[in-house]
Design an enzyme around this catalytic site. Structure first.
Site, PDB file in Angstrom:
ATOM      1  N   GLU A  38       0.869  -1.164   0.000  1.00 41.30           N
ATOM      2  CA  GLU A  38       0.000   0.000   0.000  1.00 41.30           C
ATOM      3  C   GLU A  38       0.915   1.226   0.000  1.00 41.30           C
ATOM      4  OE1 GLU A  38      -2.687   0.480   3.353  1.00 41.30           O
ATOM      5  OE2 GLU A  38      -3.482   2.320   2.456  1.00 41.30           O
ATOM      6  N   ARG A 263       5.352 -12.811   9.553  1.00 35.20           N
ATOM      7  CA  ARG A 263       5.942 -11.480   9.390  1.00 35.20           C
ATOM      8  C   ARG A 263       7.318 -11.455  10.006  1.00 35.20           C
ATOM      9  NH1 ARG A 263       1.864  -7.645   8.496  1.00 35.20           N
ATOM     10  NH2 ARG A 263       3.170  -5.826   8.756  1.00 35.20           N
ATOM     11  N   LYS A 273       4.525   0.642   9.015  1.00 39.24           N
ATOM     12  CA  LYS A 273       4.593   1.959   8.376  1.00 39.24           C
ATOM     13  C   LYS A 273       3.890   3.003   9.223  1.00 39.24           C
ATOM     14  CE  LYS A 273       3.455   0.062   4.394  1.00 39.24           C
ATOM     15  NZ  LYS A 273       2.474   0.022   3.350  1.00 39.24           N
TER      16      LYS A 273
HETATM   17  P1  ATP Z   1       2.671  -2.003   7.570  1.00 38.68           P
HETATM   18  O1  ATP Z   1       1.958  -2.320   8.822  1.00 38.68           O
HETATM   19  O2  ATP Z   1       4.085  -1.678   7.769  1.00 38.68           O
HETATM   20  O3  ATP Z   1       1.935  -0.969   6.747  1.00 38.68           O
HETATM   21  P2  ATP Z   1       1.525  -3.810   5.773  1.00 38.68           P
HETATM   22  O4  ATP Z   1       1.494  -5.285   5.769  1.00 38.68           O
HETATM   23  O5  ATP Z   1       0.255  -3.082   5.998  1.00 38.68           O
HETATM   24  O6  ATP Z   1       2.634  -3.349   6.751  1.00 38.68           O
HETATM   25  P3  ATP Z   1       1.746  -3.423   2.978  1.00 38.68           P
HETATM   26  O7  ATP Z   1       2.177  -2.225   2.240  1.00 38.68           O
HETATM   27  O8  ATP Z   1       0.340  -3.820   2.887  1.00 38.68           O
HETATM   28  O9  ATP Z   1       2.177  -3.232   4.478  1.00 38.68           O
HETATM   29  O10 ATP Z   1       2.700  -4.662   2.645  1.00 38.68           O
HETATM   30  C1  ATP Z   1       3.066  -5.113   1.388  1.00 38.68           C
HETATM   31  C2  ATP Z   1       3.490  -6.534   1.534  1.00 38.68           C
HETATM   32  O11 ATP Z   1       4.569  -6.628   2.461  1.00 38.68           O
HETATM   33  C3  ATP Z   1       2.366  -7.391   2.071  1.00 38.68           C
HETATM   34  O12 ATP Z   1       2.305  -8.581   1.347  1.00 38.68           O
HETATM   35  C4  ATP Z   1       2.763  -7.623   3.501  1.00 38.68           C
HETATM   36  O13 ATP Z   1       2.260  -8.834   3.979  1.00 38.68           O
HETATM   37  C5  ATP Z   1       4.285  -7.593   3.437  1.00 38.68           C
HETATM   38  N1  ATP Z   1       4.850  -7.210   4.724  1.00 38.68           N
HETATM   39  C6  ATP Z   1       4.630  -6.089   5.421  1.00 38.68           C
HETATM   40  N2  ATP Z   1       5.272  -6.107   6.600  1.00 38.68           N
HETATM   41  C7  ATP Z   1       5.937  -7.279   6.643  1.00 38.68           C
HETATM   42  C8  ATP Z   1       6.790  -7.906   7.594  1.00 38.68           C
HETATM   43  N3  ATP Z   1       7.078  -7.322   8.757  1.00 38.68           N
HETATM   44  N4  ATP Z   1       7.307  -9.122   7.300  1.00 38.68           N
HETATM   45  C9  ATP Z   1       7.016  -9.707   6.130  1.00 38.68           C
HETATM   46  N5  ATP Z   1       6.223  -9.188   5.194  1.00 38.68           N
HETATM   47  C10 ATP Z   1       5.676  -7.990   5.441  1.00 38.68           C
HETATM   48 MG    MG Z   2      -1.089  -1.735   5.610  1.00 42.99          MG
END
Ligand code: ATP
Ligand code: MG
Length: 553
Positions: A38, A263, A273
């Site tokens: 995102e 994760r 983020k």
């Molecule tokens: P955040 O909470 O940091 O926004 P998110 O999962 O909402 O994390 P996205 O932008 O949706 O962030 O993530 C893009 C991809 O990265 C998704 O497939 C997500 O599962 C993966 N991802 C995000 N954080 C992690 C993590 N800590 N370990 C492994 N994969 C991750």
């Molecule tokens: Mg997110």
């Protein structure tokens, strides 16, 4: 169909599973993955795990990997983040086969939603978000049907059309799937798939006032792109039945398989983020690229190479079990890289002046030093020696503790690559602080052991007449708690000493030409990277990592 090469990388359960799928000729042996961020912040080390997994898996099996921006929340998304994510994926060493945006599919998604309404699988609900939440039930109690659940198809079609046309207030209506309010899986209890939000979207502007929800968008986007294996993190395991339900109830050929993995959680930092954005906003750090941040930007500025981050992702592996990774694992990956590749230099971070009393004033000589102790091909450099030098304040003790190996009053030490010196006298200022060491060099000791004396210590030094000034930034863990998420307000767990600035550092003259992202080992002091704040007149270095692991002690 081409057979994948025998994978050389470490085993993980996803590779096994895909190998089995290929062997069974599932999807005609084709592999398609995507990295679906995102665009609401800069990528962090957790994203690196997902990037390496998605792009790495596709590469390993001769498949394709897309970069898809999951941009269904216009409030927090922007073009700045889109650009940053794309740049960081490339910096990490990966290239996508195609780049898409979930917003590219808004029209198609609307069509699928309309089809679900016509098939009796979706309805417009007039209740507020609070009312809907109150009816959701719990893990032990079923939810309650909405009073609007049995609207006619015609009424739903008209209302959803009117929603799109902007005839209703924000938040006054939603579109929900009609699945089962008594399902033991709460995500299947008539989930909301569209809401009304009058917010400009970074790509579609004001074309839409209704936006689809993640659970509805993601599976369909995957299917449109003919993804075969949709890799996501464990918290989506409960959503998998919904992912499958949507694809089973719309007219689309492809049905990707969702596979969840754990994760990345890294000690002494946060990988979210939202939390990182809060640190940037509050000024607790100096932007997304602050070298203390676990963002790819921050790590890059700190001196991490893309290869070291890929190695880290390979080492931590991919499992279905949540676990904490120690910071030392990450640091070891860059330490190994820099030990092998960073040229050696001498810099004194906290200088104290040394005057070699038997060395003539105005004289200077050039000494030759190897750039790397093991790698001859990296060549030599010249460093100057003259009457006035700097050594590290810490490398001198007026009254040495037992077994002290550095310079003491009346004692001897070797200046690295140069002479053995003896400290004869200490000069202090009015406050009693040592400001100068008056020393004598044994001129017969250049490159040879001193006759009949044991000199144990070797210290680094810099010629005062040619030294260049620098600011050196020493970093420590960003948080003082290994799990900042466990603290109610995670910002109270910040480490007040995560940045120490050495403003009076003196570097050997050859460093004058350093430019940002150049990396060095400063002998005995660690690995350093020239910072983007450096100017012609003022060098700035970041300590990437210490020479040895100081965490495990
Ligand atoms: P955040 O909470 O940091 O926004 P998110 O999962 O909402 O994390 P996205 O932008 O949706 O962030 O993530 C893009 C991809 O990265 C998704 O497939 C997500 O599962 C993966 N991802 C995000 N954080 C992690 C993590 N800590 N370990 C492994 N994969 C991750
Ligand atoms: Mg997110």
């Amino acid at each position: 169909m081409s057979q994948p090469e025998q994978p050389t990388a470490a085993a993980n359960f996803i590779r096994h599973l895909i190998r089995d799928d290929i062997a069974a000729d599932k999807n005609g042996g084709r592999v398609g993955t995507r990295f679906p961020p995102e665009p609401n912040g800069y990528p962090h080390i957790g994203h690196a795990k997902s990037i390496c997994l998605n792009f790495g898996t596709a590469k390993e099996f001769n498949g394709k990997c897309n970069l898809r921006f999951d941009d269904t929340n216009p409030e927090k998304e922007s073009d700045e983040f889109v650009k940053a994510i794309a740049e960081d994926v490339r910096w990490l060493g990966f290239e996508w086969d195609a780049q898409y945006f979930a917003s590219d599919y808004f029209e198609q998604l609307f069509g699928f939603a309309m089809a679900l309404i016509k098939d009796g699988f979706a309805f417009v609900d007039d209740q507020s978000a609070d009312e809907i939440r109150a009816q959701r039930g719990s893990l032990t109690e079923p939810g309650k049907d909405s009073p609007f659940r049995n609207r006619s198809v015609k009424e739903n079609v008209d209302l959803f059309t009117a929603m799109r046309a902007g005839e209703f207030e924000d938040g006054s209506k939603v579109l929900r799937l009609k699945i089962d309010m008594a399902s033991p899986n709460i995500t299947l209890r008539d989930p909301v798939i569209y809401r009304i939000r009058r917010v400009d979207h970074h790509r579609t502007g004001d074309a839409w006032c209704i936006y689809p929800m993640y659970d509805f968008t993601h599976c369909i986007s995957d299917a449109i792109e003919a993804i075969t294996h949709s890799l996501c993190t464990l918290e989506f395991a409960d959503h998998r039945p919904l992912y499958d339900w949507v694809l089973d109830h719309i007219d689309i050929e492809c049905h990707p398989q969702q596979i969840e993995f754990a994760r990345l959680a890294l000690e002494y930092t946060v990988v979210s983020k939202r939390k990182l954005a809060a640190l940037v906003k509050s000024g607790a750090v100096d932007g997304w690229d602050d070298p203390r941040m676990p963002t790819l930007r921050g790590m890059r500025r700190r001196g991490f190479s893309p290869a070291s981050i890929r190695l880290f992702c390979e080492r931590i592996g991919v499992t279905r079990k949540d676990s904490w990774i120690e910071m030392g694992v990450l640091e070891d990956c860059i330490r190994g890289d820099l030990n092998e590749n960073a040229p050696r230099r001498m810099s004194v971070l906290d200088p104290i002046k040394v005057v070699i009393q038997n060395y003539p004033e105005g004289q200077r000589e050039q000494l030759t030093m190897p750039n790397h102790p093991q790698r001859e091909e990296l060549g030599d450099r010249e460093i100057s020696f003259s009457r006035e030098l700097y050594i590290e304040r810490d490398d001198f003790a007026e009254v040495p503790p037992p077994k002290y190996k550095r310079l003491a009053l009346g004692g001897e030490v070797r200046l690295r690559g140069s002479y053995v010196i003896r400290c004869d006298e200490v000069v202090k200022d009015e406050s009693g602080e040592v400001v100068e060491l008056l020393c004598t060099a044994d001129m017969a000791t250049l490159g040879v052991k001193p006759e009949g004396r044991k000199v144990k210590g070797v210290v680094h030094w810099v010629d005062a007449t040619t030294a260049v000034d620098a600011e050196v930034r020493l970093y420590d863990r960003l948080f003082s708690n290994p799990n900042p998420n466990s603290v109610e307000d995670f910002t109270t767990a910040l480490n007040a000493e995560s940045l120490i600035i050495m403003r009076k550092a003196k570097c050997e003259a050859s460093l004058a030409s350093a430019t940002s992202e150049d990396v060095f080992q400063f002998e005995r002091m660690g690995y350093f990277c020239c910072d983007t704040d450096s100017t012609q007149n003022r060098l700035v270095f970041n300590r990437t990592v210490t020479l040895r692991d100081t965490w495990s002690s």
